[in-house]
Design an enzyme around this catalytic site. Structure first.
Site: not given
Length: 192
Positions: A29-30, A126, A135
């Site tokens: 978007d930049d 597990h 994240h």
């Protein structure tokens, strides 16, 4: 595969892609960003653009990744990237848009949601449940049966002990040890 993002996380993603994976285009978007690792950045995704390959959202910010998933989900599917050096149980579920980086380990009977980053040398033991948009930073450890809620950041070199449940949109500081359940929105500092 198309890539959305042209900053640090995108460089990390492009760098780990198998050379046989064709990058069909890169968007961001930049409009000032024109190039990333030799690939032309096409600017924002046009409203009428038709994806002919899966999209991968290469953005590190969990909230922004969620917004972009919601923005594009009716227009495309999302790729999954697992680096060849990662060790991932074949009895693990991995949601769309997730990346498992170099040296990460994901053990048996683990569920990883969509748009998750399992970063470099992190370990998910597990029976863990990792929500969407999480994240797990480099060298973080989730011990067996840990549950991580949507949007949470598990900081670098932190540890979530066995069976601990972490709520949605929490922040766990680098090096912290989480030994008890955390409610939604909690911040776990290293010294707590």
């Amino acid at each position: 595969m198309y890539i959305f993002g042209a900053s640090g996380q995108a460089r990390a993603i492009i760098d780990i892609l198998d050379p046989d994976v064709k990058i069909s285009g890169v968007f961001d978007d930049d409009p000032k960003i024109k190039d990333i690792l030799g690939f032309k950045v096409n600017g924002p995704v046009p409203e009428d653009f038709e994806f002919d390959a899966p999209l991968f959202i290469a953005i590190g910010d969990n909230k922004r990744r969620k917004l972009l998933q919601e923005r594009f989900q009716k227009r495309t599917s999302f790729g999954i990237i697992v680096h060849k050096s990662a060790i991932v149980s074949r009895r693990t579920t991995i949601g769309e848009g997730t990346v498992i980086m170099e040296g990460a380990i994901v053990k048996v009977n683990t569920f990883i949601g969509k748009q998750v980053i399992v970063n470099t040398s992190s370990s998910v033991d597990h029976d863990c449940v990792v929500g969407d948009y999480v994240h797990i930073a480099p060298q973080a450890t989730l011990c067996g049966g840990a549950e991580i809620g949507e949007g949470t950041l598990v900081g670098a070199n932190s540890t979530v002990l066995p069976g601990v449940k972490v709520g949605k949109w929490c922040t766990i500081a680098a090096g912290a040890v989480v030994s008890k359940n955390l409610p939604d929105g909690a911040i776990k500092r290293r010294q707590d």
